[in-house]
Every structure is written in structure tokens, then in C-alpha cells.
Design a protein around this motif. Structure first.
Motif, PDB file in Angstrom:
ATOM      1  N   LEU A 118      23.149 -14.347 -80.077  1.00 52.84           N
ATOM      2  CA  LEU A 118      22.948 -12.973 -79.606  1.00 52.84           C
ATOM      3  C   LEU A 118      22.934 -12.952 -78.092  1.00 52.84           C
ATOM      4  N   THR A 119      23.667 -12.002 -77.555  1.00 50.91           N
ATOM      5  CA  THR A 119      23.827 -11.919 -76.109  1.00 50.91           C
ATOM      6  C   THR A 119      23.644 -10.466 -75.691  1.00 50.91           C
ATOM      7  N   ALA A 120      22.830 -10.245 -74.668  1.00 51.12           N
ATOM      8  CA  ALA A 120      22.559  -8.876 -74.224  1.00 51.12           C
ATOM      9  C   ALA A 120      23.174  -8.633 -72.855  1.00 51.12           C
ATOM     10  N   MET A 121      23.555  -7.403 -72.628  1.00 48.80           N
ATOM     11  CA  MET A 121      23.939  -6.943 -71.296  1.00 48.80           C
ATOM     12  C   MET A 121      23.033  -5.788 -70.936  1.00 48.80           C
ATOM     13  N   VAL A 122      22.562  -5.752 -69.700  1.00 48.42           N
ATOM     14  CA  VAL A 122      21.925  -4.543 -69.191  1.00 48.42           C
ATOM     15  C   VAL A 122      22.824  -4.002 -68.096  1.00 48.42           C
ATOM     16  N   LEU A 123      23.188  -2.737 -68.238  1.00 48.20           N
ATOM     17  CA  LEU A 123      24.102  -2.093 -67.300  1.00 48.20           C
ATOM     18  C   LEU A 123      23.403  -0.885 -66.685  1.00 48.20           C
ATOM     19  N   GLY A 124      23.570  -0.713 -65.394  1.00 46.31           N
ATOM     20  CA  GLY A 124      23.065   0.503 -64.743  1.00 46.31           C
ATOM     21  C   GLY A 124      24.197   1.499 -64.622  1.00 46.31           C
ATOM     22  N   THR A 125      23.979   2.719 -65.140  1.00 46.46           N
ATOM     23  CA  THR A 125      25.077   3.697 -65.100  1.00 46.46           C
ATOM     24  C   THR A 125      24.868   4.689 -63.947  1.00 46.46           C
ATOM     25  N   PRO A 127      10.961  -9.508 -65.113  1.00 40.05           N
ATOM     26  CA  PRO A 127      11.899  -9.661 -63.991  1.00 40.05           C
ATOM     27  C   PRO A 127      12.908  -8.522 -63.958  1.00 40.05           C
ATOM     28  N   SER A 128      13.247  -8.076 -62.753  1.00 38.34           N
ATOM     29  CA  SER A 128      14.257  -7.028 -62.590  1.00 38.34           C
ATOM     30  C   SER A 128      15.637  -7.629 -62.861  1.00 38.34           C
ATOM     31  N   PRO A 129      16.490  -6.907 -63.595  1.00 35.35           N
ATOM     32  CA  PRO A 129      17.800  -7.478 -63.933  1.00 35.35           C
ATOM     33  C   PRO A 129      18.741  -7.529 -62.729  1.00 35.35           C
ATOM     34  N   PHE A 130      18.625  -6.560 -61.840  1.00 41.66           N
ATOM     35  CA  PHE A 130      19.446  -6.520 -60.619  1.00 41.66           C
ATOM     36  C   PHE A 130      18.806  -5.523 -59.664  1.00 41.66           C
ATOM     37  N   ASP A 131      19.296  -5.485 -58.407  1.00 45.16           N
ATOM     38  CA  ASP A 131      18.615  -4.693 -57.391  1.00 45.16           C
ATOM     39  C   ASP A 131      19.119  -3.253 -57.268  1.00 45.16           C
ATOM     40  N   THR A 132      20.379  -3.029 -57.633  1.00 49.22           N
ATOM     41  CA  THR A 132      20.950  -1.691 -57.482  1.00 49.22           C
ATOM     42  C   THR A 132      20.129  -0.654 -58.249  1.00 49.22           C
ATOM     43  N   PRO A 133      19.602   0.376 -57.568  1.00 50.15           N
ATOM     44  CA  PRO A 133      18.888   1.411 -58.331  1.00 50.15           C
ATOM     45  C   PRO A 133      19.900   2.303 -59.058  1.00 50.15           C
ATOM     46  N   CYS A 134      19.588   2.622 -60.307  1.00 49.92           N
ATOM     47  CA  CYS A 134      20.503   3.422 -61.132  1.00 49.92           C
ATOM     48  C   CYS A 134      19.708   4.501 -61.846  1.00 49.92           C
ATOM     49  N   PRO A 135      20.288   5.658 -62.071  1.00 50.78           N
ATOM     50  CA  PRO A 135      19.551   6.720 -62.771  1.00 50.78           C
ATOM     51  C   PRO A 135      19.324   6.410 -64.258  1.00 50.78           C
ATOM     52  N   PHE A 136      20.253   5.668 -64.863  1.00 47.15           N
ATOM     53  CA  PHE A 136      20.096   5.319 -66.286  1.00 47.15           C
ATOM     54  C   PHE A 136      20.526   3.874 -66.524  1.00 47.15           C
ATOM     55  N   TYR A 137      19.948   3.295 -67.543  1.00 45.76           N
ATOM     56  CA  TYR A 137      20.279   1.917 -67.899  1.00 45.76           C
ATOM     57  C   TYR A 137      20.667   1.850 -69.372  1.00 45.76           C
ATOM     58  N   VAL A 138      21.558   0.937 -69.655  1.00 46.15           N
ATOM     59  CA  VAL A 138      21.972   0.689 -71.029  1.00 46.15           C
ATOM     60  C   VAL A 138      21.664  -0.764 -71.361  1.00 46.15           C
ATOM     61  N   LEU A 139      21.116  -1.018 -72.546  1.00 42.22           N
ATOM     62  CA  LEU A 139      20.998  -2.386 -73.026  1.00 42.22           C
ATOM     63  C   LEU A 139      21.866  -2.498 -74.269  1.00 42.22           C
ATOM     64  N   LEU A 140      22.850  -3.372 -74.224  1.00 40.38           N
ATOM     65  CA  LEU A 140      23.662  -3.566 -75.418  1.00 40.38           C
ATOM     66  C   LEU A 140      23.610  -5.028 -75.823  1.00 40.38           C
ATOM     67  N   GLU A 141      23.868  -5.265 -77.076  1.00 39.27           N
ATOM     68  CA  GLU A 141      23.751  -6.634 -77.598  1.00 39.27           C
ATOM     69  C   GLU A 141      24.887  -6.884 -78.584  1.00 39.27           C
ATOM     70  N   PHE A 142      25.346  -8.108 -78.628  1.00 37.53           N
ATOM     71  CA  PHE A 142      26.403  -8.485 -79.581  1.00 37.53           C
ATOM     72  C   PHE A 142      26.286  -9.978 -79.859  1.00 37.53           C
ATOM     73  N   GLU A 143      26.995 -10.412 -80.894  1.00 38.47           N
ATOM     74  CA  GLU A 143      27.048 -11.843 -81.199  1.00 38.47           C
ATOM     75  C   GLU A 143      28.208 -12.462 -80.422  1.00 38.47           C
ATOM     76  N   ALA A 144      27.899 -13.273 -79.467  1.00 38.97           N
ATOM     77  CA  ALA A 144      28.958 -13.928 -78.681  1.00 38.97           C
ATOM     78  C   ALA A 144      29.353 -15.216 -79.400  1.00 38.97           C
ATOM     79  N   THR A 145      30.025 -15.044 -80.520  1.00 38.69           N
ATOM     80  CA  THR A 145      30.332 -16.218 -81.355  1.00 38.69           C
ATOM     81  C   THR A 145      31.459 -17.063 -80.764  1.00 38.69           C
ATOM     82  N   THR A 146      32.270 -16.460 -79.932  1.00 37.34           N
ATOM     83  CA  THR A 146      33.347 -17.227 -79.288  1.00 37.34           C
ATOM     84  C   THR A 146      33.392 -16.874 -77.806  1.00 37.34           C
ATOM     85  N   ASP A 147      33.999 -17.752 -77.011  1.00 41.26           N
ATOM     86  CA  ASP A 147      34.184 -17.473 -75.585  1.00 41.26           C
ATOM     87  C   ASP A 147      35.019 -16.215 -75.406  1.00 41.26           C
ATOM     88  N   ASP A 148      35.958 -16.058 -76.322  1.00 43.14           N
ATOM     89  CA  ASP A 148      36.827 -14.905 -76.259  1.00 43.14           C
ATOM     90  C   ASP A 148      36.038 -13.594 -76.292  1.00 43.14           C
TER      91      ASP A 148
END
Lengths: 474, 474
Positions: free
Chosen positions: A230-237, A277-298
């Protein structure tokens, strides 16, 4: 139809409690003030607990005995699981007898071929998750209160949480149910079969019924294979309207296991704790957390390419992807800690949903309503946006009296729910109706539907003893 | 409670038909012998169709008008979809009015963000599948009769089929339903929401109810992402007991989209057609067809390694893996053509299920019963063994009279169903109850459960006009 203690004449409380004691093991009826207070409520704070007694059955037979007795004496029963509910569905405020499943808390069987676990209703959600994990399997229904919520309560509210986008609600994971109806009958529903086309699926009625039709006394829960890497991304939109294109971009490329969002104010509250811990420094009005199974490098590459596409489109300002389980856990804290963190600020919670495509317009409209009428209130948004489920939280200003605050919020309710109705949404996406949403039910269910629901309740609970006053007024 | 035409006194058939004609568009009531014969039956052959008339509504309002009229006149209504049913749930043998949805056959909306399609009940399953495919999406419920079965009928029977192991039954794909109840009320159920915790989920009751509670007039169906590089393997196993270890081995390694089996006799019948290529030459007593998404070379390698492991263990004698879409289609023909191929031999069909872990013991016991009592009958096994769903087919010996054959088979039923009951299984896994399984319902549902089901029916259909005699006796 007698509904609560005040309607029971001629029997004194003492006599009732004496009778109740004969139905269960010695010491398994409590009437001390502490227990009445503890077992008489859930996580809501609007109602004062006032049960007659707490009873702890240990077997299905004892549950049946309690229900039959309650029918004879016309005593109202309230089910009690982990008491983490957010709609006062497990609150006993009217002299009811609370039926706690704390002593029916065993996993009775684990079948690795069928991938099922036979659970008593008092099994803690996390306990089932851990057991599945030990066997290389996975129980995917997960939410902030997994550490104390019970399977019976999950079923009663059809609990959702943070993995619905991939795994669905609790409903999807119930292979079979044993229930004691409000008439005291024991029904064995669906017998854990995958395929069973033999008439009405009564199991489905009890899921999400908030204990108003009967009590779950055993549930066979399905398990899934364990998720892989399982691999998560946090993105600031850049703004709210960028969230849905981001969802769409990732949904097309990956099988998402989660797609959550939270506003800058929600983020700031978690940051203020100092232990995440803060994920990154850029302030953003909204954040997204998404997750997926990174079963392959692809797949990981595709995730990064999609991220870059989102940055190019101007939707995403910054982002981070977990490279280890520790990082995965830390990113999840950003989302999972919100509820507990803000609980100290007496939040007024609303749990609403619309279809995913309507989310942007709907949220903008609600946001404008709250901003217009209560410019001084801090509004926090977060939730399961991939499912169209938004948690609207209004924090009490420090100086304001709690009761006054709730009165003001109740006024917001009307406007919020009118907007929900306009968008064909739900006034309770996953918290249930209980007592807190009862009077607003018509915003999501038609009067005719409600009449049919009441008629169904009468079939299973003709004397109205099962959790009266929840979902419908008495 | 009047249930069929013979109970309607004082009204002549002519008057009823005249009244009926005023409720729908001109020409949309048929009473000619051909139509009565065609629309009065499904794929079962035990009952003689004898409807009063066939009516073709074009709108929800017309459906409501028909139901209200039927309540006034106490005329029984039978829903008619693609008439591919296998339990006589859509048979009109007692002067009923058949309500056909052939003219309510439009997909009203397709939403790519929500991944939903709003369907009228008469939409053909394949039509929805094709529409989804054109949009890069997928409607995963699939079975032999997809080319003529209708969505309304799929919902009425909670259709299953060949992809249940991954995608579940029709139930999983119904986001929202509009139904006209037996009282003529229009209910809009769940409003297509992913999350909606506002009381009893009435939608679930109508799924699998075989039209006994009301008619589906609109259904919002969920769609999934398109599967990627679907790849099938056909494996020949050394005996029946090797099938489950093979399932277990592959299930642990791959996300299977199908796991089907068929016996050598089923295989031989399909081979005898002459238009399906043989997968390999080794004769085997049982065959398995499994399918997965070979999204990476790694997954295809794992499939091959698992195959080799199964050969080493002695479970598998030979096997083949599709390398192209054409090969995939050809392998599927081995399984999908069975039902149609044997239909010419007047098969006596049983559609039974148990939990997966009980399958080996259960099948051996049934097999022994049939072999003992009818050594001269040809018994064909096939089905969705990954879901615990077995199709037991007995072919009529050429010389035997059809009626005598069915009488003999009915005697087998009792022993088969006693065994089903002993193993806590279902006497109808996916074909429904209708009239063919009605008298055996107690083998799968307790008398108390059946009483509750009847009480629920009375809530939605107090006059008993909706498909009477199906699921329960009148």
C-alpha cells in the motif's frame, strides 16, 4: 404502544431489575450510577443518559430471554456496542434497559478457504482486523474508531470509513447473520453463502437498522486477501474545484484503495498537535490523500506520471508519495487524526453525501450558506470525497456557550439539509439517523418510504421495544 | 385474498381487457394466442402458459396505473423481462395479466464521473455491457442469457453468473432503484448514493424479490473500469478433489475474475458440437476455467508457476493459457456453450450452493445419491465452483417419456435438497424460487423466516396481486 419506562405502570423498577437478573449470569446486571452513565451514551453529547439498568448477555439464549421478557413487560431495549456512534442511536435517555454485548466478544471460527470469520457482536473491529492479518488476510472496513467500535455496531450502522471507494461498506462484508428479532425469534440469515436466491434477503434489512428491528447475535464476516505494498500520496490542490479532476485522473489509472480530502483548516489543526510531520511546505487550500497498491514499478510510475499531469494542469501545487510503511502511516495521520483532534473544540458534525459528480457544486453551495450566516464560525471540511461523502464540522467559538452554539447550528441544519435534498443527497452518509437526524429524515426519505419503513419495523418489532425513538420518533 | 382470474367474479375478461387498454398506449395490450404463449412463459417447460393478456407500459405512470387498476379489480400481475428465467418466476399460467417491459428499454443517462447508467427495466444486459464498453467501462454481471435477459429481470432474480468471484451478484451493481410497489406507490430508493445511512435499505428487498413486492421501473446500475488483458486458463484435473486445492493455489496468487468447472461429460457434449476447438488432448475427469487480468508479465509468470505447482502436486494433468483475445473467447466457449448445448436433451436442472469449503464433501454425497438411484441417467456437473455454486444437470434418456422423466427427477429433488439442508446450503443459488422451487423453500429457509417474508410481502402488496404463487404458494 409502550415505548419507555414512563409507560410501564404497576411494576416497580426494583421488580423489573430482579426479573432481569434471573435471565443472565450472576452479576451481569448493573445499575450503579457510573455504569448507567457510561453505557447509557455514545460519542454524542446532546442527550443525558438515563437507563434503568445495563444487562450483559453471554449467549444467544440469554439475548432471546431478555427480548421475550421485554415484550412481556413492555420495556424498551437499547443495544450497546463500542458506543462510538455519532447519531445517538445507542443512547438510553428514557429509562430503557441497555443490552451490552461486551461479553459476547469472541471470534468463534476462522475459515481460510471461505475467507470468513464467525464473530460474536462484541468483537472489536481492530480485533477482527488483527486476526485477519495474522492469517495473511484483511478486514477492510476501517475508520477512526476501529479500536473500540464493535462488529455488531458496525452492522447496525452499516459502517463505512476510509476504504469504501475500493471495498464498499460493512454491508459488503456480511456473509451471514444470526439475529434475534424484536419478537424474540432467532433467524439464521443467508448461512454465509455467496449465492443464495431463495427469496427476500432479510440479512440486508438488519444491516443499517440501528437495532430497531432486532439484535445481531452472530455475524460471519468476509475477509479479503491482504493488500500488497500500500502506497499513499498526499497532494495539495490549488482550490476545491481541482479535487475532482485529480480524482478522475487517478481513478482512470489506478485501482484506488482510498481517496480522502481535507481543508487547510483541518490540516492546520492536526499540524498544531506537533506530533505529525508535515508532508511538504507549500501551503494549499485543500489536500488529497490517495492510496493504491503499488504492486509493480510500473504502477508507481503511472502514479507519478499522473501526479505530474495534475501539476501541469495547475490542479496540484505540491505532493509526496510514501516510500515505506512508516511514511504511509505518517501520511495517514494527517487524515485520521482530524476527528480526534477537533473533538476538543465541541465540533458540530454533519455527515452528508451526494453522488460524486455533484460534489463540487454542492460543497460550494453549502460553504456559502455557512459563511453567510455564521462568518465567525470556523468551518472544517474533510471526508471521503471519492465516495461523495463530506464531513462538515463547525467548531464552537471559544467564548460561546455550548447550548447557544448548538441552537445556532441547528438553525444551519435546515439550510444544509434543504441543499442536500435539492441535490438528491443523504443527510447521513455513514453515521446513521439515531436521534440526532431523526427529525430531518424527510430530507432524504419520502413520507411514503418512511411509512413503509415503519410498517417493516412493526413486522419485526410489533410492540416497539427495540431501540424506540431511533430513526423514527416514538 | 383473490390471486388469479378464476377468483374475479362479475367482471368478464372482455371488460377487464377494455379497461386495461385505456391505461396504456393504443395497441399495447395483446391477447392473440401467439403472444399469450410467448409472453406467458420463461425458459422452464413444466407449466402451460395461460395469461389473460399482455400489457406493454411505456412510462412509470402507466405502470402505476396498471398496478392501481389491478388492485381495484383484484387481477394478478406477472412481470415479464427477457423471459430467460429458469424457475418459472415469470410464467403466467393462471389467467394473470403479464406486464412486459419490452417498451421501457432505454438507457436514460450515462455518467462517466459517477460510473453509472440509468436504465429502464427492459434494457437488455448485453446492451448495457456494450454501452459501458464504448465508454471504456464495464458492466460485469454476465451469464449465458445476457443477450436476451433484461436488467429488470436481473434485479428481480439478483442474477449472478460467471464473474461473481470478483464482482459479486447484480445486487452489488444497483446504485438506485425506482419501484412501483404492489400498492401502486412509486419509491425512489437510495438515489444512486454510495453512502446513505438513513434507515432501512428498501432497495435491497426488491433485489431478488422476483416481482412479488413490486415492479422495478428504473435502475441506476454501477459500472466498473474495463478489465485489462483478461487471460484464461483451462486446466484438466485428475479428479474432483483436486479442484479445490487448485482454486486455493490460484486464489492466493492472483485476483481471479472467474473460476468455473465442468465435468468430462459436459466437456464431451460441447466437443460433439464440432465448432469449439479442443484445448488439449489429455482426457481429464474434470476441467477448470479460470481467468485473471494479466496486467504485467510478472502476473502471467505467477500464473504459469502456479500451474506448474499444481501439475507437480498431481492435481492438474494438462492445461492451456490464452495468448490472444480470440483464444480467450474460444476457451470461454467450453464453459458458456454447455447450457445451450444440453438444452436439447431436456435437462433436469438443479442450481445449488454451499460455502466453498464444503463443496468437495457435498458434491461427492450428491453424486453418490444420483448414481445409486438412477444409474442409467447421464449426470452433468458444471458451474461457478469458486462461489460454491454447482449446476447439477440430469439428461433425459432418449427412450424415456418426458413426464415420467420429470416425475423421477422430482423424486431425486427430495434427496438432493435434504443433502443441501444438511450442509446448510441453498436450493437455489442464482435461478430464484419462482414456482419450481417454491415447495422446497423450507430446505433453505426456516418456517419462521418464511413467515416474516410473507409478512413483508403483505406490507408492499396487501392484496396479493404481485406475481402470486411465486416464492410462496398462494
Amino acid at each position: 404502544m409502550p415505548m419507555n419506562r414512563s409507560r410501564v405502570d404497576s411494576m416497580t423498577d426494583r421488580v423489573l431489575i430482579d426479573e432481569l437478573q434471573t435471565l443472565v449470569d450472576p452479576g451481569k446486571v448493573l445499575t450503579d450510577a457510573g455504569s448507567l452513565e457510561t453505557y447509557g451514551k455514545d460519542w454524542t453529547k446532546q442527550f443525558t443518559p438515563a437507563p434503568l439498568a445495563i444487562v450483559f448477555p453471554k449467549t444467544t439464549e440469554q439475548v432471546q430471554a431478555i427480548v421475550r421478557w421485554a415484550n412481556e413487560r413492555l420495556v424498551a431495549l437499547v443495544p450497546s456496542g463500542g458506543r462510538t456512534g455519532l447519531s445517538a442511536a445507542a443512547v438510553a435517555a428514557n429509562g430503557e434497559v441497555v443490552v451490552s454485548f461486551d461479553y459476547m466478544n469472541q471470534v468463534l471460527d476462522l475459515n481460510l478457504t471461505d475467507r470468513t470469520a464467525v464473530c460474536q457482536p462484541g468483537v472489536i473491529t481492530r480485533q477482527l482486523q488483527a486476526l485477519a492479518e495474522e492469517s495473511g488476510l484483511y478486514y477492510p472496513v476501517d475508520f477512526a474508531s476501529s479500536g473500540s467500535s464493535q462488529i455488531g455496531g458496525n452492522i447496525g450502522t452499516n459502517a463505512g470509513g476510509i476504504k469504501v471507494i475500493r471495498y464498499g461498506m460493512t454491508r459488503n462484508w456480511v456473509a451471514g447473520l444470526k439475529v434475534v428479532t424484536g419478537k424474540g425469534d432467532l433467524l439464521e440469515l443467508n448461512k454465509d453463502l455467496i449465492k443464495n436466491a431463495t427469496g427476500y434477503d432479510l440479512r440486508q434489512l438488519f444491516i443499517g437498522a440501528e437495532g430497531t428491528l432486532g439484535f445481531v447475535v452472530e455475524a460471519t464476516m468476509r475477509l479479503d486477501r491482504a493488500p500488497k505494498n500500500l502506497t499513499a500520496m498526499v497532494l495539495g490542490t490549488s482550490d476545491f474545484n481541482s479535487i475532482m479532476p485529480v480524482l478522475h485522473a487517478f481513478h482512470g489509472k489506478l485501482d484506488l484503495t482510498a481517496f480522502e480530502f481535507f481543508s487547510d483548516k483541518s490540516f492546520a489543526r492536526v499540524m498544531a498537535r506537533g506530533d505529525v510531520p508535515s508532508p511538504f511546505d507549500t501551503p494549499c487550500p485543500f489536500y488529497v490523500l490517495l492510496e493504491f497498491e503499488a504492486t509493480t514499478d510500473d504502477l508507481a510510475d503511472q502514479a507519478l506520471a499522473t501526479f505530474e499531469h495534475c501539476v501541469e494542469q495547475g490542479w496540484v501545487l505540491d505532493g509526496v508519495m510514501s516510500q515505506s510503511e512508516q511514511q504511509l502511516r505518517n501520511l495517514w495521520k494527517l487524515r485520521e487524526y482530524i476527528s480526534e483532534t477537533i473533538s476538543h473544540f465541541t465540533p458540530y458534525k454533519n455527515d452528508i453525501s451526494v453522488t460524486v459528480s455533484k460534489v463540487p457544486e454542492f460543497l460550494a453551495e453549502i460553504d456559502a450558506i455557512v459563511a453567510e450566516h455564521y462568518p465567525d464560525f470556523e468551518v472544517l471540511w474533510y471526508g471521503h470525497i471519492g465516495d461523495g461523502n463530506l464531513h462538515l464540522n463547525i467548531l464552537k467559538p471559544e467564548g460561546l456557550d455550548k447550548n447557544e452554539f448548538f441552537v445556532k447550528c441547528a438553525r444551519v441544519n435546515k439550510w444544509v439539509f434543504e441543499t442536500v435534498e435539492k441535490y438528491n443527497g443523504s443527510i447521513s452518509a455513514e453515521h446513521g439517523v439515531g436521534m440526532t437526524k431523526r427529525d430531518y429524515l424527510t430530507y432524504s426519505r419520502s413520507p411514503i418510504e418512511i411509512e413503509y419503513m415503519k410498517a417493516l419495523k412493526a413486522v419485526f418489532d410489533p410492540n416497539g421495544i427495540m431501540n424506540p425513538g431511533k430513526i423514527f420518533a416514538v
